[in-house]
Design a protein around this motif. Structure first.
Motif, PDB file in Angstrom:
ATOM      1  N   SER A  49      -1.521  13.135  10.176  1.00  0.00           N
ATOM      2  CA  SER A  49      -0.359  14.061  10.311  1.00  0.00           C
ATOM      3  C   SER A  49      -0.807  15.143  10.259  1.00  0.00           C
ATOM      4  O   SER A  49      -1.825  15.518  10.022  1.00  0.00           O
ATOM      5  CB  SER A  49       0.420  13.673   8.840  1.00  0.00           C
ATOM      6  N   GLY A  50       0.206  16.122  10.755  1.00  0.00           N
ATOM      7  CA  GLY A  50      -0.194  17.430  10.919  1.00  0.00           C
ATOM      8  C   GLY A  50       0.390  18.390   9.782  1.00  0.00           C
ATOM      9  O   GLY A  50       0.259  19.317   9.722  1.00  0.00           O
ATOM     10  N   TYR A  51       0.750  17.757   8.649  1.00  0.00           N
ATOM     11  CA  TYR A  51       1.090  18.279   7.486  1.00  0.00           C
ATOM     12  C   TYR A  51       0.141  18.929   6.741  1.00  0.00           C
ATOM     13  O   TYR A  51      -0.865  18.497   6.697  1.00  0.00           O
ATOM     14  CB  TYR A  51       1.494  17.149   6.639  1.00  0.00           C
ATOM     15  N   LEU A  67      -2.966   2.222  11.122  1.00  0.00           N
ATOM     16  CA  LEU A  67      -1.519   1.533  11.324  1.00  0.00           C
ATOM     17  C   LEU A  67      -0.933   2.808  12.264  1.00  0.00           C
ATOM     18  O   LEU A  67       0.199   2.562  12.785  1.00  0.00           O
ATOM     19  CB  LEU A  67      -1.082   1.495  10.265  1.00  0.00           C
ATOM     20  N   THR A  68      -1.423   3.968  12.465  1.00  0.00           N
ATOM     21  CA  THR A  68      -0.885   5.181  13.077  1.00  0.00           C
ATOM     22  C   THR A  68      -0.186   4.777  14.388  1.00  0.00           C
ATOM     23  O   THR A  68      -0.742   3.977  15.253  1.00  0.00           O
ATOM     24  CB  THR A  68      -1.749   6.150  13.391  1.00  0.00           C
ATOM     25  N   MET A 112       0.698  -1.122  -0.044  1.00  0.00           N
ATOM     26  CA  MET A 112       0.041   0.106   0.115  1.00  0.00           C
ATOM     27  C   MET A 112       0.808   1.235  -0.198  1.00  0.00           C
ATOM     28  O   MET A 112       0.555   2.225  -0.741  1.00  0.00           O
ATOM     29  CB  MET A 112      -0.915  -0.184   1.151  1.00  0.00           C
ATOM     30  N   ALA A 113       1.762   1.176   0.832  1.00  0.00           N
ATOM     31  CA  ALA A 113       2.841   2.559   1.096  1.00  0.00           C
ATOM     32  C   ALA A 113       3.667   2.816  -0.367  1.00  0.00           C
ATOM     33  O   ALA A 113       3.619   3.879  -0.930  1.00  0.00           O
ATOM     34  CB  ALA A 113       3.860   2.442   1.966  1.00  0.00           C
ATOM     35  N   GLY A 114       3.845   1.559  -1.077  1.00  0.00           N
ATOM     36  CA  GLY A 114       4.446   1.689  -2.479  1.00  0.00           C
ATOM     37  C   GLY A 114       3.657   2.033  -3.306  1.00  0.00           C
ATOM     38  O   GLY A 114       4.188   2.443  -4.686  1.00  0.00           O
ATOM     39  N   PRO A 138       5.568   5.500   5.951  1.00  0.00           N
ATOM     40  CA  PRO A 138       6.575   6.286   5.893  1.00  0.00           C
ATOM     41  C   PRO A 138       5.870   8.004   5.728  1.00  0.00           C
ATOM     42  O   PRO A 138       4.886   8.184   5.326  1.00  0.00           O
ATOM     43  CB  PRO A 138       7.232   6.221   4.648  1.00  0.00           C
ATOM     44  N   GLU A 139       6.453   8.684   6.550  1.00  0.00           N
ATOM     45  CA  GLU A 139       5.782  10.041   6.653  1.00  0.00           C
ATOM     46  C   GLU A 139       5.740  10.771   5.149  1.00  0.00           C
ATOM     47  O   GLU A 139       4.653  11.611   4.858  1.00  0.00           O
ATOM     48  CB  GLU A 139       6.802  11.273   7.287  1.00  0.00           C
TER      49      GLU A 139
END
Length: 938
Positions: A336-338, A273-274, A227-229, A281-282
């Protein structure tokens, strides 16, 4: 939706539901059913350590059980189930891809399982309900219904099977668990439909749920990694560098369909998953947030309603344009705070807490789509080119009249509700913004999908203002036109020229077709008046006003207006049982269009659209209008806004134009140019190349404009400023370049741009061209060398022409289907990539594909049999070797604007191929017909 804000990993609160321990960290702001439990001090004292897998597993179960129940629906399902375990209102015999009513059986099972497992539900642990669940589950297991649509078998149903497993868990028998796992396991990374992009991320998510049920840590790691990929820019299916999303190889925008689903699945898993060892990854979380803000939200009216111009077959479904909730941006804030401020702003708009106030302009160069957002309105332009198709395929018997939908669609919204459920009665040959031959009926639906015929299609944007151009050559009719749109703050301008057709049917350009809302007022030099409902032929019109939108004409214009009741049906645009059941519908519409007549020869149009304007204020706007149309010819279309001091210009060919204030601008390169001036001086220039073929954009002007940065150079000489702009290449070709005279090259940044860098010839120290060993472009070994290593002795040779203009990757269907949904394909395990890998791939493919038919023909065999130049060691290039070939396609020559096969297999149903046009993206595609160019090693 169940939400969480995760904090420290050490302290766990235990909640008991459905007989399992549900941990939740102290301080986590779980919502819904669990909030009160978290506040209970006696519960908080039961904190224990818990491993990450159990934490994630229980978060997911809590999320599933947090959904609302429909008590009446549960009672109906319990009372209507037959003794055999099925429901009489479901047709279990039709497994076609457009119907498959059996999926409702699975949905029913999911609802019943939730009612049984949900704490506090009056159905919780109800023995009678359990019997219904078991009866219906056993009925399905006994029949194991398989749909003709792979998506149902590999995504839709497996998703629900995992939910039933997790909610029912130990209540199920061992046999039921075994069968459910087998059916859920049809969603796996080797499945036929596990393609990069929207499908793979969903399948990986379903596999992750199986991993959680089985408590398989390794499988969960694998699923999370996959999923991340998928969260990255790609040249193929998936997220594009312009923040649009492509689900298929057709390069049709699917940002608001598959793209939004892709973002939603990833965000949901990121939340689950947090703060565990499985966390994403961020950088992927940041990119997903950027995609939501710069992609998804830019294709939505006020970031809240879907723009119909960015949609596809989904418009054939009622409520497709309903307001979108804030779940996705809220998930992103929790993750995320982004860019939190931007996200919360959109959340506020979607929740009705903030008045819409977005100001933006974005051109999505990979999708030929431009959006323009202002606090008062939203508008967009949908186009297509020789690089893209007009609509998605397959359309699964939906959107049966979408032939002209992308022919310059220009929807205009103030509220986002102007087109709600309009599509059942729409005149589909009068899409807002399009120029279309008015035929008696639409062509067959199998003729909807067409590739564009021209490449001068694009947009220019500085993120606030912009313009779009469509050199239109209809693939459906004998019709050509040059169309452009110019976007400012209060208004935008639409120009058309060179409208030509030899059809005996009239040609129409539609300004708008929307729901009728209030009066229609028409202004002429002789006065104004409100039009009665009906059909009207109007002459000498200066302006038309409807629903707080004014349409102005620089010179008196003849128009056709319809403000009346229209009749239609959903079944006319979608072949589904629900649509046939709805019958005829009636809606009042507003339709405004220009009639160019039959066989027009170089006809034209000009109009200005001003949203947010009262009818009583139209004349005062006309008196203060700051729009000046400078040119509208087949060579140049240009508009100047005197209030903003912005001029936007389309140069279809090299040419010259005089800007207000006496500035002369000469384009030595065709393209789009936007110029901002101040007191007779050029302050900023923005350019783009619609063709995506130019290396350098070249301008001249008789006013001083100088500077030198990493991507442009301007010098004043002999009373002329000569400007060279380094245009983006490959995946960024078509993107705008902004030149600001205030720009200074930052210290230590990239070298200053030198135009000769792209036009000069590489020479040695003596000024002579020098080669060492073999070189790229050398004709040798039966073809053309297109790659060499540093020694010049080893490399790759491409044949000089194609060996096939369309051949399958596989050798026909396998005798035996090896897995569900494989369409009788076979896996060859030709997964090799890199230099030289294509040779082994070819041997593997030929050896295995000939097992079913020794005399069959397919891509790898074409190369294995090729004897070009007297050599017999040709092979089908690997994915990397094919990309190297694309990079040197002009050196090699002879390529079509088409997809070419690589020898690198993706899975049982798909292999990698590459588009040899435009951006040259690499895609996983079904193993059908594509072109072949063979290579051999030097």
């Amino acid at each position: 939706m169940f939400k969480a804000e995760y904090m420290s990993k050490e302290i766990i609160i235990c909640l008991v539901i459905t007989g399992v321990i549900i941990p939740a960290r102290v301080g986590h702001a779980y919502t819904g059913t669990f909030n009160e439990a978290l506040k209970d001090e006696t519960v908080s004292q039961q904190a224990i350590e818990e491993d990450d897998l159990e934490i994630i597993r229980n978060r997911l179960i809590a999320e599933l059980l947090d959904e609302e129940l429909d008590k009446r629906q549960i009672e109906i399902l319990m009372s209507t189930i037959s003794n055999e375990g099925n429901w009489p209102d479901i047709n279990y015999n039709d497994v076609s891809r457009t119907t498959f009513e059996q999926i409702q059986h699975v949905n029913n099972l999911t609802q019943l399982s939730r009612a049984y497992a949900k704490p506090g539900s009056e159905f919780h642990k109800n023995p009678e309900l359990k019997q219904v669940i078991f009866a219906s589950l056993d009925y399905w297991i006994e029949n194991d219904f398989i749909a003709d649509n792979w998506h149902t078998n590999e995504i839709a149903n497996p998703r629900d099977w995992t939910h039933i497993l997790l909610m029912m868990d130990s209540e199920l028998t061992d046999s039921q668990i075994e069968q459910l796992l087998e059916m859920a396991g049809r969603a796996n990374l080797n499945a036929w439909g596990a393609r990069p992009g929207g499908d793979l991320i969903r399948i990986a998510g379903i596999q992750a749920k199986v991993a959680l049920f089985e408590r398989d840590e390794d499988l969960l790691f694998e699923s999370a990694e996959v999923m991340a990929g998928q969260i990255h820019f790609t040249s193929g299916r998936g997220l594009k560098p312009d923040y649009s999303f492509h689900h298929r190889t057709d390069r049709v925008t699917s940002t608001l369909s598959y793209g939004t689903g892709y973002a939603g699945v990833f965000a949901a898993w990121a939340l689950r998953l947090t703060d565990t060892q499985f966390s994403f990854p961020e950088k992927t979380l940041h990119l997903l947030t950027d995609f939501f803000i710069e992609g998804i939200s830019r294709a939505m009216v006020h970031g809240h309603y879907r723009d119909p111009g960015s949609m596809n077959r989904g418009m054939s479904r009622p409520s497709a344009l309903s307001a979108v909730g804030a779940d996705l941006p809220e998930d992103l804030v929790h993750i995320s705070g982004y860019r939190e401020e931007k996200l919360r702003h959109i959340i506020g708009i979607r929740n009705g807490e903030i008045e819409p106030d977005i100001t933006a302009n974005r051109f999505f160069w990979h999708s030929e789509y431009l959006s323009h957002q202002r606090p008062e309105y939203f508008t967009s332009v949908r186009m297509y080119s020789a690089r893209t198709n007009n609509m998605e395929a397959p359309h699964n018997q939906e959107s049966l009249k979408h032939h002209h939908f992308a022919d310059g669609a220009n929807f205009i919204s103030r509220t986002g509700r102007e087109y709600t459920d309009i599509f059942s009665v729409l005149d589909w040959q009068k899409i807002p913004g399009t120029t279309v031959v008015q035929k008696p009926s639409h062509p067959n639906p199998n003729q909807i999908v067409k590739q564009g015929k021209t490449d001068f299609v694009g947009g220019v944007s500085d993120s606030t203002y912009g313009a779009a151009v469509f050199d239109f050559d209809s693939p459906h009719d004998t019709l050509t036109a040059r169309k452009s749109w110019f976007f400012f703050d209060e208004e935008f301008v639409a120009l058309g020229s060179a409208i030509t057709s030899d059809s005996d049917y009239p040609v129409a350009t539609t300004l708008n077709q929307s729901l009728l809302h209030g009066d229609v007022t028409v202004g002429k030099d002789t006065g104004t008046g409100i039009q009665d409902e009906g059909e009207h032929s109007l002459s000498g019109v200066s302006w038309v006003h409807h629903d707080m939108i004014a349409y102005l004409f620089p010179k008196p214009t003849d128009l056709r207006l319809e403000n009346r009741e229209f009749t239609g049906s959903w079944s006319s645009i979608t072949d589904r049982a629900w649509a046939r059941a709805r019958g005829e519908e009636k809606k009042d519409l507003f339709l405004l269009w220009l009639d160019h007549g039959a066989t027009p020869n170089s006809a034209s149009y000009e109009y200005i659209v001003v949203p947010g304007l009262e009818a009583d204020n139209v004349e005062s706007y006309r008196q203060r209008a700051e729009i000046e149309i400078l040119e509208n010819t087949p060579e140049i279309q240009a508009v100047h806004h005197s209030g903003l001091n912005i001029t936007q210009i389309v140069f279809y060919e090299t040419g010259e134009i005089e800007l207000p204030g006496g500035i002369t601008l000469t384009a030595e390169t065709p393209g789009l140019v936007m110029v901002s001036t101040d007191e007779g001086k050029i302050e900023k220039i923005t350019v783009s190349d619609p063709t995506r073929k130019q290396d350098i954009f070249h301008l001249k002007t008789d006013t001083r404009f100088t500077g030198n940065t990493h991507n442009w150079k301007a010098a004043w000489k002999e009373e002329v400023s000569e400007i060279f702009i380094d245009l983006p290449e490959q995946e960024y070709a078509g993107k705008s370049v902004v030149l600001d005279r205030s720009m200074q090259q930052p210290e230590g940044s990239a070298p200053l741009f030198d135009p000769d860098r792209k036009t000069g010839i590489a020479v040695n120290g003596n000024g002579e061209q020098e080669t060492r060993g073999h070189y790229i472009g050398q004709e040798f070994g039966g073809g053309v060398i297109y790659w060499v290593d540093e020694t010049g002795e080893r490399g790759l040779i491409a044949a000089k022409s194609d060996q096939s203009d369309g051949v399958r990757w596989h050798n026909g269907p396998a005798r035996i289907s090896t897995s569900l949904g494989d369409h009788r394909a076979r896996t060859t395990n030709a997964r090799g990539d890199g230099i030289g890998a294509g040779k082994m791939n070819t041997k593997l493919i030929v050896a295995q594909q000939t097992e079913d038919d020794f005399f069959g023909n397919f891509a790898a065999k074409v190369c294995a049999d090729f004897q070009g130049g007297g050599y017999g060691d040709w092979y089908l290039p690997s994915k990397s070797e094919l990309n190297l070939m694309y990079n040197q396609k002009d050196v090699i020559g002879g390529f079509a604007n088409a997809l070419y096969w690589s020898s690198t297999e993706y899975n049982i149903g798909f292999a990698w191929e590459q588009y040899f046009y435009g951006y040259g993206g690499q895609y996983t595609s079904p193993k059908g017909a594509s072109r072949v160019r063979c290579i051999r090693k030097l």
